[in-house]
Write an enzyme that holds these catalytic residues in place. Structure first.
Site, short mmCIF file in Angstrom:
data_model
loop_
_atom_site.label_atom_id
_atom_site.label_comp_id
_atom_site.label_asym_id
_atom_site.label_seq_id
_atom_site.Cartn_x
_atom_site.Cartn_y
_atom_site.Cartn_z
CB SER A 60 50.71 48.29 45.35
OG SER A 60 50.87 47.52 44.16
CG ASP A 209 45.71 50.62 38.32
OD1 ASP A 209 44.92 49.66 38.30
OD2 ASP A 209 46.44 50.88 39.30
CG HIS A 212 47.00 48.35 41.89
ND1 HIS A 212 47.54 49.25 40.99
CD2 HIS A 212 48.03 47.92 42.68
CE1 HIS A 212 48.84 49.37 41.23
NE2 HIS A 212 49.16 48.59 42.25
#
Length: 237
Positions: A60, A209, A212
């Site tokens: 990601s 979060d 990221h």
């Protein structure tokens, strides 16, 4: 092999941010992507000169999780390389949720579906292995298999490493953190030791979060990684 210095507090920042995700359900690995999901980044026009094709293969952190289209790390790196006069085309093969095992399963597939052999592979996996506390031996075996495949095809690799936080224990951290330095030595690969260095733990550079980077954080990472990437391509830093 080129080393990129770690800045102070990197491990502490990793503990503050990355392991926050351990209390949540981890990302589920996506299935191997269809060929049409592997596509060149398109933003800053390419300068004149020979095209340098780079495969950005990771999770990601490459895929651009939580960001708008065109804001991923491969986008930002391609923009910087082109602004520096390098006719670079970066093919983004990042898949959110990928562990090193999932990456290993699709690595040859991604290479086989490129229009031509890349000049360089930018390889970044391991974050989801830490989140799931996968054995470092398994992570090492998967990363080694991908490095072997790249070597077999005659493609140089630049690694963007991951680091384990101290609260997983000194032995786990020692075994995990040494994977990327050992691979860089064994395969004469360029190494940027910790992809989130200088970003994780800084709320202004991270998404909600705390795992990221946001767009500003991606730009910060790209500013640090781009000179190393240019060196890996044989360009002056």
């Amino acid at each position: 092999m080129r080393r990129w210095p770690l800045y102070g507090g990197g491990l502490a920042l990793l503990q503050a941010g990355l392991l926050a995700g351990c209390d949540r359900t981890p990302e589920i690995p996506a299935p191997p992507p269809a060929a049409n999901t592997i596509s060149p980044v398109a933003a800053t026009p390419a300068p004149r000169g020979p095209e340098r094709v780079i495969l950005a293969f990771g999770d990601s952190l490459y895929a651009g999780y939580g960001l708008d289209r065109g804001q991923s790390l491969p986008d930002a790196l391609q923009d910087r390389l082109r602004k520096d006069g390098i006719n670079a085309t970066i093919v983004n093969a990042g898949v959110s949720g990928d562990t090193s095992a999932a990456g290993r399963q699709r690595f040859a597939f991604a290479l086989d579906n490129m229009k031509r052999r890349p000049d360089l592979i930018l390889l970044g996996l391991g974050g989801n292995d830490v989140l799931r506390q996968i054995s470092p031996d398994e992570t090492r075996a998967n990363m080694t298999a991908m490095m072997d495949e790249a070597k077999r095809r005659g493609i140089p690799v630049m690694l963007t490493g991951m680091m384990a936080p101290p609260n997983l224990g000194p032995e786990y951290s020692r075994q995990f953190n040494s994977i990327w330095t050992d691979l860089a030595k064994s395969y004469d690969a360029t190494l940027y030791p910790f992809i989130l260095d200088g970003v994780i733990g800084n709320a202004g550079l991270m998404q909600a979060d705390r795992v990221h980077p946001n767009r500003t954080g991606v730009d910060r990472i790209a500013a640090r990684v781009a000179p190393v990437l240019e060196s890996a391509l044989g360009q002056p830093r």
